[in-house]
Design a protein around this motif. Structure first.
Motif, PDB file in Angstrom:
ATOM      1  N   GLY A 168       1.330  -7.645  -4.231  1.00 19.44           N
ATOM      2  CA  GLY A 168       0.779  -6.471  -3.584  1.00 19.44           C
ATOM      3  C   GLY A 168       1.623  -5.232  -3.712  1.00 19.44           C
ATOM      4  N   PHE A 172      -3.311   3.174   6.354  1.00 15.06           N
ATOM      5  CA  PHE A 172      -3.286   1.877   7.013  1.00 15.06           C
ATOM      6  C   PHE A 172      -3.001   2.075   8.492  1.00 15.06           C
ATOM      7  N   GLN A 226      -1.524  -6.689  10.745  1.00 11.66           N
ATOM      8  CA  GLN A 226      -2.850  -6.303  10.268  1.00 11.66           C
ATOM      9  C   GLN A 226      -2.737  -5.339   9.086  1.00 11.66           C
ATOM     10  N   SER A 258      -2.426  -5.106   4.611  1.00  9.21           N
ATOM     11  CA  SER A 258      -3.019  -5.810   3.489  1.00  9.21           C
ATOM     12  C   SER A 258      -2.033  -6.186   2.390  1.00  9.21           C
ATOM     13  N   ASP A 259      -0.856  -5.539   2.334  1.00  7.76           N
ATOM     14  CA  ASP A 259       0.073  -5.872   1.259  1.00  7.76           C
ATOM     15  C   ASP A 259       1.500  -5.483   1.623  1.00  7.76           C
ATOM     16  N   GLN A 290       2.357  -1.661   2.306  1.00 10.62           N
ATOM     17  CA  GLN A 290       2.052  -1.211   3.666  1.00 10.62           C
ATOM     18  C   GLN A 290       3.089  -1.739   4.649  1.00 10.62           C
TER      19      GLN A 290
END
Length: 235
Positions: free
Chosen positions: A150, A161, A213, A215-216, A219
């Motif tokens: 990611g 994000f 929470q 995603s990769d 973040q």
């Protein structure tokens, strides 16, 4: 309900240009303008805007100091930096001061409008060039983009994000792994550093992303910087 905006820039022509475009948006209301950071702090107190567009290089008080004062006193106000400076010496302090995003002045007007809307919802907004600069800082030296982990970010859109503080749910080991991610270490490097199996590190990373929470790893690294959890960067 319209999103109330406070515009902060020491150049009147910039203020007028931004104001002209944003007043054409049906969901925006410009409640005030300021020419320096001190005025921004004072008018934020008086006007209570939802989002502040903040320049950085200004007389009397710069945008980073103003951002820190405003977000400390009024955490519900989102400060979106709008500047021409893309170097890390400006980006990281702004995020650490509580900025809800960092946008460059060459952004398309429509993207700026969307960035404001998203920041108002609680998302962190990053200009793609800024995301790329931070990626360079976090990425392990000598490695290319690693899509499997990611690290690659590539559609050229403003990145966002959720920044909600969820790291208190992390275990001490997960916080340690998050700090190492923010320093640019790969799973293999983290495993060697902590003297654990790489599979164990992957499990920790998965748990971190789930609890925060996110995603990769990019973040996660940005989250760590904003929450002062990066512990410095690799030399």
């Amino acid at each position: 309900m319209k999103i109330k905006l406070l515009l902060v820039d020491d150049h009147q022509i910039v203020l007028k240009g931004i104001s002209f475009f944003l007043t054409m948006q049906p969901d925006f209301e410009i409640v005030g303008e300021a020419g320096n950071g001190q005025e921004a702090v004072e008018r934020a107190d008086k006007l209570q805007p939802d989002v502040i567009l903040m320049d950085l290089n200004m007389p009397v008080m710069d945008g980073i100091e103003a951002c820190g004062r405003i977000t400390a006193q009024y955490p519900h106000i989102k400060v979106l930096v709008l500047t021409s400076y893309s170097d890390q010496s400006h980006v990281v302090p702004a995020l650490q001061a509580g900025a809800s995003g960092y946008i460059l002045k060459d952004v398309e007007p429509e993207q700026l409008a969307e960035a404001i809307r998203s920041a108002h919802k609680g998302n962190i907004q990053l200009h793609p060039d800024i995301a790329g600069a931070l990626l360079t800082q976090f990425k392990p030296q000598g490695q290319g983009h690693d899509e499997a982990e990611g690290i690659f970010m590539g559609d050229g859109q403003v990145t966002d994000f959720q920044p909600a503080e969820r790291h208190e749910s992390l275990t001490p080991r997960e916080k340690e792994v998050l700090q190492l991610i923010a320093q640019g270490l790969s799973n293999k490097d983290i495993a060697q550093s902590l003297v654990v199996a790489e599979k164990t590190v992957k499990t920790h990373v998965s748990n971190i992303l789930g609890k925060l929470q996110l995603s990769d790893r990019t973040q996660a690294a940005l989250y760590a910087v904003q929450h002062h959890m990066n512990g410095g960067t690799k030399s």
